[in-house]
Design a protein around this motif. Structure first.
Motif, PDB file in Angstrom:
ATOM      1  N   LYS B  79       0.834  -1.211   0.000  1.00 16.48           N
ATOM      2  CA  LYS B  79       0.000   0.000   0.000  1.00 16.48           C
ATOM      3  C   LYS B  79       0.865   1.256   0.000  1.00 16.48           C
ATOM      4  N   THR B  80       1.821   1.294   0.917  1.00 16.22           N
ATOM      5  CA  THR B  80       2.699   2.457   0.995  1.00 16.22           C
ATOM      6  C   THR B  80       3.445   2.644  -0.313  1.00 16.22           C
ATOM      7  N   THR B  81       3.923   1.542  -0.871  1.00 14.20           N
ATOM      8  CA  THR B  81       4.662   1.612  -2.128  1.00 14.20           C
ATOM      9  C   THR B  81       3.805   2.249  -3.214  1.00 14.20           C
ATOM     10  N   ALA B 207      -3.069   9.883   2.028  1.00 15.58           N
ATOM     11  CA  ALA B 207      -2.962   9.745   3.476  1.00 15.58           C
ATOM     12  C   ALA B 207      -2.548   8.311   3.771  1.00 15.58           C
ATOM     13  N   ASP B 208      -1.289   8.124   4.123  1.00 15.46           N
ATOM     14  CA  ASP B 208      -0.778   6.772   4.346  1.00 15.46           C
ATOM     15  C   ASP B 208      -0.986   6.372   5.801  1.00 15.46           C
ATOM     16  N   GLU B 209      -2.011   5.602   6.035  1.00 15.28           N
ATOM     17  CA  GLU B 209      -2.353   5.159   7.391  1.00 15.28           C
ATOM     18  C   GLU B 209      -2.339   6.350   8.351  1.00 15.28           C
ATOM     19  N   ALA B 210      -3.005   7.424   7.927  1.00 10.13           N
ATOM     20  CA  ALA B 210      -2.916   8.671   8.676  1.00 10.13           C
ATOM     21  C   ALA B 210      -3.440   8.548  10.097  1.00 10.13           C
TER      22      ALA B 210
HETATM   23 MG    MG Z   1       2.758   1.142   4.849  1.00  7.49          MG
END
Ligand code: MG
Ligand code: ATP
Lengths: 371, 355
Positions: B79-81, B207-210
């Protein structure tokens, strides 16, 4: 912690926090004053000295230190000495006479040029001689820490030596600072193959035996070089050996901080590489850099003194603590005139206080320390 | 509080659905076949590549202006990637990311670094960790003002006013400007991060796991804040989470990722009502878990697939309850469903054959 201090703490910057923590460390704080004091004296050495470094007085060779005395009618004074020469051994003995030499603060003495520019003749503490007497046979001498085999004032030479010995450390540190930051910075920020090569070079330099290297360099140094060139050369040698530690610190810190979210955030905001490095990454470990540098200054000072002591470094007429210690090569001289060992005391004092200072700074800068 | 926010969300979603179907608008973001592979090196003196991690592999989706796409999946699913590759924090290995801005379509995947700087004002990121995403040596004012300073968008009093306004917008007090991040709680820090991301009025926000690092009660507050700001500033979100319950409250559609691939993409309602992929179903079973510490308990057996060493066929098959022979040999494609939504599972094709 009261509520008030807690709220103010939230407005304190990193540096203010470091300062607070540092001054809780009594030994380090005291060392700071000693170090600052030493550097001030070294900086204004001509003023603090009593004479010029090459002032000789063959009539008072190996004069022992003169204790400063005080009474209300004469103020500060020392007793004049009389020399007797043992007819068999030619050993010179000095006995105190009742005659007094008055001492004055900020009195006029030998004229000199401060930093080679500003003409001046005031000294911190001088024997009362009239201007006409200075430089003639009538001049009375005041050897606070005694004199050496040419009747030169040890106190004056100690202070002049402080300038050379302490500054060589600082200049060498400045050069290795630049080398360390730039090379370590490239290694850490660029990474990859560049990093690999730089790391191997650092390991090779770190693995070099120091003494043989120094001897080789000293042997390669032409004898007819001026003292200034030799001084410069020694500095470069010291700094070429000294940058590796800092480069490692910088590299590992950059590698670590580069991955921090705030560095990624900055690059996503559109910040340039230089902004990221200088605004976000380096401020994250300036305290570490300062600590690493402080911890290395004593090593540099010791490096200069040991090189000069061994005759590989600075040579007379340059005055440094290491050069002064060359007089102590002769055990008999040391036994008879122990005040020749005074440079040792200053070396130990400055190295120790710089070490304590570095320790205190490290403890204060480390956010994970227990206090 | 949650209930209230749900109602509010429902309204806005209905409104948006209408817009979606009525006009064939230009999508703000069109991602096609986006790939990000990481090489794996051995640890010896000679660096030699010994493998490859397909952290993102053939990601495709459209995102309309004002929409929110959720990306969910277990840890390590990429996901982050995906988020970072879209924003070009990472250079994609392959694929196309068309970004519609200033009446121009720009391929973010190939746009040169020089032009990228200007585009940074249009797309921003909110980070997961409210502690490491703020520079501890900068004051709140410096952090929030930095984007404006970098892009020379404001100076002097105007700058200060903008910072103050933004701080108020995210629910902080202007008096906090001169404080350092260490003086704030996790939720407040996240608000600072949001203020920094939004002060340039970007179009797209990832928003990465904000909210993952925040307390459950604070999570709801921050999600509501993000929703309010979305309406205020007309933002388009990509909202990454590993928790479906968070996604439910803010997203219009949800992409479920497994081992670097999207396995299912559907409107939020549809996904929650009628999940098609066995993996999605497993994720949904895990939603009521009240303990935030048990993140990986999805009611699934086995380990998360290692993207560096994927099994043949469908990457999910070793853990799948409905696995059959075909799954072990053939990689399923991501196909359009009749009812809408996308699915990458052989059950889909089986069903089709039956029909
Ligand atoms: Mg991540
Ligand atoms: N820089 C990198 N080099 C090599 N592999 C990487 C790199 N970044 C990520 N990976 C790998 O890519 C895969 C996906 O990682 P990613 O961080 O995108 O997962 P994620 O879904 O965000 O997980 P999480 O929920 O833990 O944040 C992981 O297997 C990870 O090990």
């Amino acid at each position: 912690m009261s509520k008030k201090t807690k709220t103010t703490a939230s407005y304190l910057s990193q540096w203010q926090l470091i300062r607070l923590r540092f001054f809780k460390h009594k030994l380090a704080a005291a060392s700071l004053f000693i170090v600052v004091g030493l550097y001030v004296v070294a900086g204004f050495s001509e003023f603090f000295a009593t004479y010029s470094t090459d002032m000789m007085n063959i009539n008072q060779q190996y004069n022992p230190p003169m204790p400063v005395k005080f009474n209300f009618s004469d103020g500060l004074y020392v007793n004049k000495v009389k020399r007797n020469i043992d007819p068999v051994s030619f050993h010179k003995e000095y006995t105190e006479t009742d005659e007094k030499i008055g001492l004055t603060f900020f009195g006029k003495g030998h004229s000199y040029k401060l930093w080679g520019v500003i003409p001046c003749s005031r000294h911190l503490l001088v024997a009362t001689n009239t201007t006409e007497e200075i430089g003639t046979d009538k001049e009375t001498f005041f050897y606070l820490f005694g004199s050496d085999k040419y009747g030169r004032d040890i106190y004056t030479r100690l202070i002049a030596g402080a300038r050379v010995s302490l500054s060589i450390g600082l200049i060498a540190i400045a050069i290795s600072f630049v080398l360390g930051i730039v090379i370590g910075g490239i290694s850490g920020y660029v990474g990859g193959k560049t990093d690999l090569i730089i790391q191997r070079i650092i390991e090779i330099i770190g693995g070099f035996p120091k003494l043989p290297l120094w001897m080789a360099i000293a042997a390669a140094m032409p004898q007819d070089w001026s003292p200034l060139t030799v001084y410069f050369c020694i500095t470069v040698v010291l700094s070429l050996m000294g940058w590796t530690g800092l480069a490692r610190t910088v590299r590992s810190k950059l590698l670590q901080l580069r991955e921090e979210d705030y560095a990624v955030a900055a690059s996503l905001l559109g910040a340039s590489h230089s902004r990221i490095i200088f605004k976000h990454l380096i401020p994250g470990f300036t305290s570490h850099i300062i600590v690493t540098l402080t911890m290395r200054v004593p090593g540099m000072i010791l490096g200069e003194t040991s090189l000069s002591f061994l005759g590989l470094g600075l040579r007379p007429p340059v005055v440094s603590w290491g050069v002064m210690l060359q007089d102590c090569m002769n055990m008999q001289a040391v036994a008879l005139y122990p005040w020749l060992l005074l440079p040792l005391f200053f070396i130990v004092a400055s190295v120790l206080s710089l070490n304590f200072l570095g320790d205190g700074l490290r403890d204060a800068a480390d956010p994970y320390s227990a206090k | 509080m949650k209930e209230k926010s749900c109602n509010k969300l429902e309204e806005s979603k209905v409104a948006r659905d209408a817009v979606d179907s009525s006009s064939l608008e230009q999508p703000l973001l069109r991602v096609r076949g986006l790939c990000k592979y990481f090489p794996i090196f051995n640890k010896g003196i000679m660096r030699k590549q010994i493998g490859i991690v397909k952290a993102a592999d053939g990601i495709s989706f459209d995102l309309m202006p004002g929409e929110t796409l959720g990306i969910v999946g277990e840890s390590g699913s990429g996901k982050t990637t995906v988020g970072r590759t879209i924003l070009r924090a990472l250079d994609p290995t392959d694929g196309e990311v068309s970004f519609f801005c200033d009446n121009d379509i720009i391929d973010l995947a190939t746009v040169p670094r020089k032009r990228l700087k200007k585009l940074r004002t249009k797309m921003q990121m909110i980070f997961q960790d409210p502690f490491s995403s703020l520079n501890p040596r900068m004051t709140v004012r410096d952090i929030v003002a930095e984007p404006l300073i970098i892009h020379k968008m404001a100076k002097g009093k105007e700058l200060e006013d903008k910072v103050t306004e933004m701080l108020i917008k995210v629910g902080l007090q202007p008096e906090h400007k001169m404080r350092y991040p260490h003086a704030f709680s996790g939720g407040q820090r996240q608000r600072i991060g949001i203020a920094r991301a939004l002060i340039m009025k970007p179009l797209l926000v990832v928003a990465d796991e904000a909210v993952s690092a925040l307390d459950v009660s604070v999570q709801a507050q921050v999600i509501n804040l993000m929703k309010d700001l979305q309406q205020d500033l007309g933002l388009t979100y990509i909202f990454i989470a590993h928790d479906l319950s968070v996604v439910k409250h803010i997203c219009d559609k949800v992409a479920v990722m497994y081992a670097g691939k999207i396995v299912e993409l559907a409107k939020t309602e549809q996904l929650f009502k009628d999940p098609k992929h066995p993996y999605t179903r497993a994720l949904l079973r895990a939603v009521p878990s009240p303990d935030p510490n048990i993140k990986m308990e999805f009611g699934l057996e086995g380990e998360v697939a290692d993207p560096g060493k994927l099994p043949p066929g469908c990457a999910f098959h070793p853990r799948c309850r409905e696995c059959f022979d075909k799954c072990k040999s053939e990689i399923p494609e991501l196909l359009q469903l009749k009812k809408g939504g996308l699915l990458s599972c052989h059950i889909n094709s089986e069903n089709k054959k039956e029909k």
